[in-house]
Design a protein around this motif. Structure first.
Motif, PDB file in Angstrom:
ATOM      1  N   LEU A  20      -8.924 -14.376  16.375  1.00  0.00           N
ATOM      2  CA  LEU A  20      -8.517 -13.589  15.217  1.00  0.00           C
ATOM      3  C   LEU A  20      -7.162 -12.957  15.490  1.00  0.00           C
ATOM      4  O   LEU A  20      -6.904 -12.448  16.581  1.00  0.00           O
ATOM      5  N   HIS A  21      -6.310 -13.034  14.492  1.00  0.00           N
ATOM      6  CA  HIS A  21      -5.076 -12.273  14.514  1.00  0.00           C
ATOM      7  C   HIS A  21      -5.199 -11.181  13.467  1.00  0.00           C
ATOM      8  O   HIS A  21      -5.967 -11.310  12.513  1.00  0.00           O
ATOM      9  N   TYR A  22      -4.453 -10.111  13.681  1.00  0.00           N
ATOM     10  CA  TYR A  22      -4.550  -8.973  12.769  1.00  0.00           C
ATOM     11  C   TYR A  22      -3.174  -8.637  12.208  1.00  0.00           C
ATOM     12  O   TYR A  22      -2.204  -8.525  12.955  1.00  0.00           O
ATOM     13  N   GLN A  23      -3.139  -8.486  10.887  1.00  0.00           N
ATOM     14  CA  GLN A  23      -1.868  -8.114  10.251  1.00  0.00           C
ATOM     15  C   GLN A  23      -1.984  -6.705   9.664  1.00  0.00           C
ATOM     16  O   GLN A  23      -2.879  -6.437   8.855  1.00  0.00           O
ATOM     17  N   PRO A  24      -1.064  -5.825  10.065  1.00  0.00           N
ATOM     18  CA  PRO A  24      -1.110  -4.447   9.559  1.00  0.00           C
ATOM     19  C   PRO A  24      -0.858  -4.376   8.050  1.00  0.00           C
ATOM     20  O   PRO A  24      -0.083  -5.156   7.506  1.00  0.00           O
ATOM     21  N   ILE A  25      -1.516  -3.443   7.413  1.00  0.00           N
ATOM     22  CA  ILE A  25      -1.274  -3.105   6.013  1.00  0.00           C
ATOM     23  C   ILE A  25      -0.806  -1.654   6.033  1.00  0.00           C
ATOM     24  O   ILE A  25      -1.487  -0.785   6.584  1.00  0.00           O
ATOM     25  N   GLY A  40       5.138   3.932   5.690  1.00  0.00           N
ATOM     26  CA  GLY A  40       5.087   2.853   6.668  1.00  0.00           C
ATOM     27  C   GLY A  40       3.979   3.033   7.694  1.00  0.00           C
ATOM     28  O   GLY A  40       3.869   2.253   8.647  1.00  0.00           O
ATOM     29  N   THR A  41       3.122   4.038   7.519  1.00  0.00           N
ATOM     30  CA  THR A  41       1.998   4.246   8.435  1.00  0.00           C
ATOM     31  C   THR A  41       0.990   3.113   8.296  1.00  0.00           C
ATOM     32  O   THR A  41       0.641   2.728   7.183  1.00  0.00           O
ATOM     33  N   TYR A  49       0.052   0.155  -1.037  1.00  0.00           N
ATOM     34  CA  TYR A  49       0.125  -0.385   0.318  1.00  0.00           C
ATOM     35  C   TYR A  49       0.881  -1.708   0.330  1.00  0.00           C
ATOM     36  O   TYR A  49       0.875  -2.434  -0.666  1.00  0.00           O
ATOM     37  N   LEU A  50       1.481  -2.002   1.454  1.00  0.00           N
ATOM     38  CA  LEU A  50       2.260  -3.226   1.596  1.00  0.00           C
ATOM     39  C   LEU A  50       1.840  -3.991   2.848  1.00  0.00           C
ATOM     40  O   LEU A  50       1.448  -3.398   3.853  1.00  0.00           O
ATOM     41  N   GLN A  51       1.966  -5.309   2.756  1.00  0.00           N
ATOM     42  CA  GLN A  51       1.604  -6.179   3.874  1.00  0.00           C
ATOM     43  C   GLN A  51       2.599  -7.336   3.863  1.00  0.00           C
ATOM     44  O   GLN A  51       2.905  -7.869   2.802  1.00  0.00           O
ATOM     45  N   GLY A  52       3.110  -7.680   5.019  1.00  0.00           N
ATOM     46  CA  GLY A  52       4.034  -8.819   5.036  1.00  0.00           C
ATOM     47  C   GLY A  52       4.865  -8.867   6.305  1.00  0.00           C
ATOM     48  O   GLY A  52       4.853  -7.928   7.112  1.00  0.00           O
ATOM     49  N   PHE A  53       5.590  -9.961   6.460  1.00  0.00           N
ATOM     50  CA  PHE A  53       6.370 -10.187   7.669  1.00  0.00           C
ATOM     51  C   PHE A  53       7.444  -9.118   7.874  1.00  0.00           C
ATOM     52  O   PHE A  53       7.910  -8.907   8.985  1.00  0.00           O
ATOM     53  N   ARG A 112       3.531   3.635  13.071  1.00  0.00           N
ATOM     54  CA  ARG A 112       4.361   3.588  11.867  1.00  0.00           C
ATOM     55  C   ARG A 112       5.298   2.402  11.960  1.00  0.00           C
ATOM     56  O   ARG A 112       5.982   2.220  12.940  1.00  0.00           O
ATOM     57  N   LEU A 113       5.298   1.603  10.887  1.00  0.00           N
ATOM     58  CA  LEU A 113       6.168   0.448  10.813  1.00  0.00           C
ATOM     59  C   LEU A 113       7.067   0.650   9.607  1.00  0.00           C
ATOM     60  O   LEU A 113       6.734   1.417   8.735  1.00  0.00           O
ATOM     61  N   PRO A 114       8.038  -0.048   9.351  1.00  0.00           N
ATOM     62  CA  PRO A 114       9.036  -0.599  10.196  1.00  0.00           C
ATOM     63  C   PRO A 114       9.990   0.501  10.409  1.00  0.00           C
ATOM     64  O   PRO A 114       9.644   1.603  10.081  1.00  0.00           O
ATOM     65  N   TYR A 115      10.842   0.247  10.815  1.00  0.00           N
ATOM     66  CA  TYR A 115      11.888  -0.702  10.459  1.00  0.00           C
ATOM     67  C   TYR A 115      12.254  -0.578   8.959  1.00  0.00           C
ATOM     68  O   TYR A 115      12.145  -1.509   8.190  1.00  0.00           O
ATOM     69  N   GLY A 116      12.549   0.578   8.509  1.00  0.00           N
ATOM     70  CA  GLY A 116      13.116   0.641   7.171  1.00  0.00           C
ATOM     71  C   GLY A 116      12.372   1.512   6.179  1.00  0.00           C
ATOM     72  O   GLY A 116      12.948   1.984   5.226  1.00  0.00           O
ATOM     73  N   ALA A 117      11.087   1.744   6.425  1.00  0.00           N
ATOM     74  CA  ALA A 117      10.303   2.460   5.421  1.00  0.00           C
ATOM     75  C   ALA A 117      10.858   3.859   5.175  1.00  0.00           C
ATOM     76  O   ALA A 117      11.017   4.300   4.037  1.00  0.00           O
ATOM     77  N   GLU A 118      11.177   4.517   6.276  1.00  0.00           N
ATOM     78  CA  GLU A 118      11.686   5.872   6.181  1.00  0.00           C
ATOM     79  C   GLU A 118      13.009   5.883   5.415  1.00  0.00           C
ATOM     80  O   GLU A 118      13.258   6.722   4.567  1.00  0.00           O
ATOM     81  N   GLU A 119      13.761   4.876   5.757  1.00  0.00           N
ATOM     82  CA  GLU A 119      15.059   4.705   5.123  1.00  0.00           C
ATOM     83  C   GLU A 119      14.905   4.497   3.615  1.00  0.00           C
ATOM     84  O   GLU A 119      15.643   5.070   2.817  1.00  0.00           O
ATOM     85  N   VAL A 120      13.896   3.692   3.253  1.00  0.00           N
ATOM     86  CA  VAL A 120      13.629   3.456   1.834  1.00  0.00           C
ATOM     87  C   VAL A 120      13.292   4.769   1.151  1.00  0.00           C
ATOM     88  O   VAL A 120      13.787   5.089   0.078  1.00  0.00           O
ATOM     89  N   HIS A 121      12.443   5.543   1.813  1.00  0.00           N
ATOM     90  CA  HIS A 121      12.018   6.817   1.275  1.00  0.00           C
ATOM     91  C   HIS A 121      13.228   7.735   1.055  1.00  0.00           C
ATOM     92  O   HIS A 121      13.404   8.314   0.001  1.00  0.00           O
ATOM     93  N   GLU A 122      14.064   7.797   2.089  1.00  0.00           N
ATOM     94  CA  GLU A 122      15.284   8.592   2.020  1.00  0.00           C
ATOM     95  C   GLU A 122      16.139   8.197   0.821  1.00  0.00           C
ATOM     96  O   GLU A 122      16.554   9.020   0.030  1.00  0.00           O
TER      97      GLU A 122
END
Ligand code: C2E
Ligand code: MG
Ligand code: MG
Ligand code: MG
Length: 292
Positions: free
Chosen positions: A42-47, A53-54, A255-259, A276-286
């Motif tokens: 099994l592989h697991y993908q974060p949502i 981005g949490t 919620y978001l899920q993806g590469f 907390r992921l990515p890579y950009g979420a905080e920036e988007v919020h800002e």
């Protein structure tokens, strides 16, 4: 096309004749052996929470490292397993393993991480499925609240009544149910009225096209608004670009899920991901706050 031919022909996979029958038999045989010896992983993908981005949950996705063919895509072997009925045993293994992993994360790492498991319609409609879920929860010790089942609209095809009452029973246990690949099926929207689900997952095809297709964006917005009015949460799958994330945050997708955030990863890698992921979420919020 595949849909017109139906899923019960091997041609569905590559549109050819005799050679594929042999392929089919071989792969079916391999699948049997693989199920017996538990060759799957099994592989697991974060949502993630769309704004912060949490990581809020993970989706379990089965992988088959075939001894001779390398990694086979579930897009190939899941439909085959459905066709042969092997999905019943494979699906049970997936459910048990995912529950075990989530229970271990809870017990050993103190990580309260809900896990979503894909359930094929055949598996879902089979008598005894509810009992199977109860048994696996009891065996693994996973609290029901940390299990989510992902089903598609096709569970409604043969008897919406049974599907509705099964979902209601699962909900009573505390298990959550999400409607996967939402928007791609053939059912009318009206059935949503009676379906006691918690969540809809917007199909990847919408997320891919919404950035350049206004009609598609309108559908996405419509689904999000409708779902919220029904008390459902919305996940977007297949988020690959920051622009898509921005657009979806603006449209109040939950919620978001993806590469863009993370690919599906083995458990040991999942443990190493920051919460907390990515890579950009905080920036988007800002950017949203400052209106830039
Ligand atoms: P799904 O349930 O809709 O799962 C999401 C699929 O999208 C996964 O493909 C995932 O790797 C992929 N994905 C996630 N983010 C992105 C992205 O940003 N871009 C792109 N292009 N793809 C993304 P995967 O793992 O190949 O699985 C394909 C399908 O196979 C799943 O679609 C599900 O329908 C089925 N499947 C996978 N595991 C299981 C299982 O354990 N049981 C059953 N019954 N079906 C499964
Ligand atoms: Mg899914
Ligand atoms: Mg999906
Ligand atoms: Mg999908």
């Amino acid at each position: 096309s595949a849909k017109q031919k139906g899923r019960n022909t091997w041609e569905w996979y590559n549109g050819e004749g005799q050679r594929d029958v042999t392929e089919f038999v071989l792969l079916r045989h391999d699948l049997h052996a693989a199920i017996q010896s538990e060759q799957f992983e099994l592989h697991y993908q974060p949502i993630v929470d769309a704004v912060s981005g949490t990581v809020r949950s993970v989706e379990a996705l089965v992988r088959w490292p075939h001894p001779k063919r390398g990694q086979l895509s579930p897009g190939i072997f899941i439909p085959l397993a459905e066709q042969t009925g092997q999905i019943i045993d494979l699906g049970r293994w997936v459910l048990r393993q995912a529950c075990q992993d989530a229970a271990d994360l809870l017990e050993n790492d103190g990580w309260v991480l809900p896990v979503a498991v894909n359930i094929s319609s055949l598996q879902f409609r089979r008598e005894g499925f509810l009992q199977e879920v109860c048994d696996i929860l009891a065996e693994t010790g996973l609290p029901a609240e940390l299990l989510e089942l992902e089903v598609t609209e096709s569970v409604l095809m043969q008897g919406a009544k049974q599907a509705i009452s099964l979902i209601a029973s699962l909900r009573k246990l505390g298990v959550r149910v999400a409607l996967d690949d939402f928007g791609t099926g053939f059912s009318s929207l009206s059935y949503l009225r009676d379906l006691p689900i918690n969540k809809v997952k917007l199909d990847r095809s919408f997320i891919r096209d919404m950035v350049f297709d206004r009609n598609c964006a309108a559908i996405v917005q419509g689904i999000i608004t409708m779902a919220h009015h029904m008390g459902l949460v919305v996940v977007a799958e297949g988020v690959e670009e920051i622009e898509q994330q921005q657009d979806l945050v603006r449209r109040h997708c939950d919620y978001l899920q993806g590469f863009h955030f993370s690919r599906p990863v083995p458990l040991h890698e999942l443990k190493r991901l920051p919460d907390r992921l990515p890579y950009g979420a905080e920036e988007v919020h800002e950017r949203l706050l400052t209106g830039v």
